[in-house]
Scaffold this active site. Sequence first.
Site, mmCIF file in Angstrom:
data_model
loop_
_atom_site.group_PDB
_atom_site.id
_atom_site.type_symbol
_atom_site.label_atom_id
_atom_site.label_comp_id
_atom_site.label_asym_id
_atom_site.label_seq_id
_atom_site.Cartn_x
_atom_site.Cartn_y
_atom_site.Cartn_z
ATOM 1 N N TYR A 1 0.947 -1.564 -0.051
ATOM 2 C CA TYR A 1 -0.195 0.247 0.376
ATOM 3 C C TYR A 1 1.451 1.332 -0.094
ATOM 4 C CZ TYR A 1 -2.815 3.745 1.860
ATOM 5 O OH TYR A 1 -3.449 5.411 2.092
ATOM 6 N N GLN B 1 -5.047 17.888 5.392
ATOM 7 C CA GLN B 1 -5.763 17.636 3.545
ATOM 8 C C GLN B 1 -6.735 17.285 3.568
ATOM 9 O OE1 GLN B 1 -4.940 14.590 2.520
ATOM 10 N NE2 GLN B 1 -6.036 14.701 1.335
ATOM 11 N N THR C 1 -7.037 18.090 -1.562
ATOM 12 C CA THR C 1 -6.981 16.993 -2.677
ATOM 13 C C THR C 1 -7.861 17.000 -4.061
ATOM 14 O OG1 THR C 1 -5.551 16.034 -0.865
ATOM 15 C CG2 THR C 1 -5.520 14.903 -2.237
ATOM 16 N N ARG D 1 -5.558 0.862 -8.040
ATOM 17 C CA ARG D 1 -4.164 -0.239 -7.219
ATOM 18 C C ARG D 1 -4.133 -1.678 -7.245
ATOM 19 N NH1 ARG D 1 -3.584 4.660 -2.692
ATOM 20 N NH2 ARG D 1 -3.905 6.752 -4.496
ATOM 21 N N LYS E 1 -4.061 20.368 -3.984
ATOM 22 C CA LYS E 1 -2.828 19.484 -3.891
ATOM 23 C C LYS E 1 -3.401 18.650 -5.217
ATOM 24 C CE LYS E 1 -0.195 15.784 -1.957
ATOM 25 N NZ LYS E 1 -1.154 14.840 -2.316
ATOM 26 N N HIS F 1 0.519 12.392 -6.551
ATOM 27 C CA HIS F 1 0.430 11.887 -5.574
ATOM 28 C C HIS F 1 1.246 10.454 -6.038
ATOM 29 C CE1 HIS F 1 -3.682 11.155 -3.555
ATOM 30 N NE2 HIS F 1 -3.589 10.400 -3.023
ATOM 31 N N ARG G 1 0.068 7.645 -7.691
ATOM 32 C CA ARG G 1 -0.097 6.426 -7.216
ATOM 33 C C ARG G 1 -1.810 6.652 -7.848
ATOM 34 N NH1 ARG G 1 1.095 4.735 -2.381
ATOM 35 N NH2 ARG G 1 -0.482 4.731 -0.593
HETATM 36 C C1 FNR Z 1 -0.215 9.291 -0.225
HETATM 37 N N1 FNR Z 1 -0.466 10.639 -1.047
HETATM 38 C C2 FNR Z 1 -2.165 11.000 0.080
HETATM 39 N N2 FNR Z 1 -1.922 12.260 -0.491
HETATM 40 C C3 FNR Z 1 -2.916 13.076 -0.425
HETATM 41 O O1 FNR Z 1 -3.345 13.805 -0.793
HETATM 42 N N3 FNR Z 1 -3.529 12.635 1.032
HETATM 43 C C4 FNR Z 1 -3.597 11.302 1.465
HETATM 44 O O2 FNR Z 1 -4.393 10.620 2.241
HETATM 45 C C5 FNR Z 1 -2.491 10.116 0.641
HETATM 46 N N4 FNR Z 1 -2.508 9.414 1.679
HETATM 47 C C6 FNR Z 1 -1.409 8.733 0.954
HETATM 48 C C7 FNR Z 1 -0.679 7.568 1.314
HETATM 49 C C8 FNR Z 1 0.942 7.005 1.288
HETATM 50 C C9 FNR Z 1 1.138 5.848 1.609
HETATM 51 C C10 FNR Z 1 1.858 7.889 0.236
HETATM 52 C C11 FNR Z 1 2.682 7.302 -0.115
HETATM 53 C C12 FNR Z 1 1.311 8.450 -0.466
HETATM 54 C C13 FNR Z 1 -0.020 11.712 -1.904
HETATM 55 C C14 FNR Z 1 1.276 11.812 -1.202
HETATM 56 O O3 FNR Z 1 0.762 12.969 -0.268
HETATM 57 C C15 FNR Z 1 1.968 12.557 -1.817
HETATM 58 O O4 FNR Z 1 1.448 13.163 -2.658
HETATM 59 C C16 FNR Z 1 3.524 11.555 -2.147
HETATM 60 O O5 FNR Z 1 3.628 11.202 -1.871
HETATM 61 C C17 FNR Z 1 4.741 12.585 -2.901
HETATM 62 O O6 FNR Z 1 5.224 11.032 -3.689
HETATM 63 P P1 FNR Z 1 6.781 10.064 -2.795
HETATM 64 O O7 FNR Z 1 7.229 11.118 -2.240
HETATM 65 O O8 FNR Z 1 6.346 9.485 -1.584
HETATM 66 O O9 FNR Z 1 7.634 9.798 -4.175
#
Ligand code: FNR
Length: 405
Positions: free
Chosen positions: A48, A150, A178, A187, A277, A301, A304
Amino acid sequence: MAKTAVPNPVSMMRHNASAVPRRLRGMLSLDDFEGPARRHLPLSVFGYVSGGVEDDVTLSENRAAFRRIGLRPRVLRDVSRRDLTTQLFGQEYALPFGIAPMGFSALAAFDGDVVLAKGARATGTFAICSAASLTPLERVAADGGSRWFQSYIPGDRDRIAALLERVRRAGFDTLVVTADVPVAGNRENNARNGFDAPLKMTPQLAWQGLTHPRWVLGTLAREIAARGMPHFENMESVQGPPLFSRDLVRSKIARDELGWDHIRFIRDIWPGKLVVKGILDVADARLAADAGCDGVIVSNHGGRQLDGVVSPLAVLPEIRAALPETVVMFDSGVRRGTDVLKAIMLGADFVFVGRPFLYAAAVHGAPGVVHAANLLRDEIDRDMALLGITTPLAARDHSPVPLPG
Ligand code: FNR
């Protein structure tokens, strides 16, 4: 808004290797936290956190985009007085980066949301509290000192107003909306690994738990013993469904109905700073500024959501140019000091990092988060000297060289 100085540990002490706890001394870069986290976490939880979507095209592009930018250092410029202090919305932070919002952090790390917030604060920066977190936002504010929340905005105005009132009362002053999750990304790794939310106890998950007793006892059971069964806490003004449930009841928040009208409505009722975001198109960046947003986070994101999406680095310069008066922040794929400086070079005012901090929190708790932040800080400090600059913002004077490939 009054300027508040956050303690600046950088000016107090550059990284002192002997002060690092022994178990962390082998962690020399942000990527070093991933292997231990992979071993520590059950596959469902590790997948995850680490995963992208579909073929992970965007996930790998996020790293590749940084590699295609060459730096052009200047020399003999007396770089002995370096300072990483960075201004953001009138606040002074010791570092030009913070921790991105991450849902389910308390499932990966014991008290994960508070640990991330505290670790960030101890190094002079901040973590954004996630809407998808399992910790009530009030506790992340009170115990972790978090001031950025957020949200995943529910579809109707009464529910939005009730949520924002709760967020404001808890003491948050910056709201991040977001925008890149109208529906959940595909996913497949979650489905393969048995990770769905709410979680359903299956033989696959039970086996993963049996083979990861340290996580079961040190994170999951400890969390339940300390605070009861985790729930989705921050999607709305009231508590959401429990994490473990026999029926997959999801809270319905109609995210696919959201439009810029909702952002304008939020702008009217939210007294603090407002940030959107998940911006990747210059037209959306302009709409955000026109709707009265104070900032945008250029982000995909972390790869993701939609696979095949460009790296935010590719669109950052045009968004910066289109929004000279708006705060432009960046995330997705930042792992090195040079990445932070490249993003600033291309127009970012501030940078966020996600996964490595959650890995650090999962395996080493708050000291891990602090160590990870210190590693990135030291890289930026060293990289600035090698580039011939003394502040992160001075990276803007450099013109990076696009590399072939
Ligand atoms: C996220 N991200 C994310 N973004 C957001 O706006 N709300 C959320 O709840 C989440 N949840 C989340 C969970 C996990 C496990 C990950 C890895 C990411 C996205 C996060 O805020 C961010 O945009 C990315 O993680 C940035 O990329 P890197 O630094 O992980 O490569």
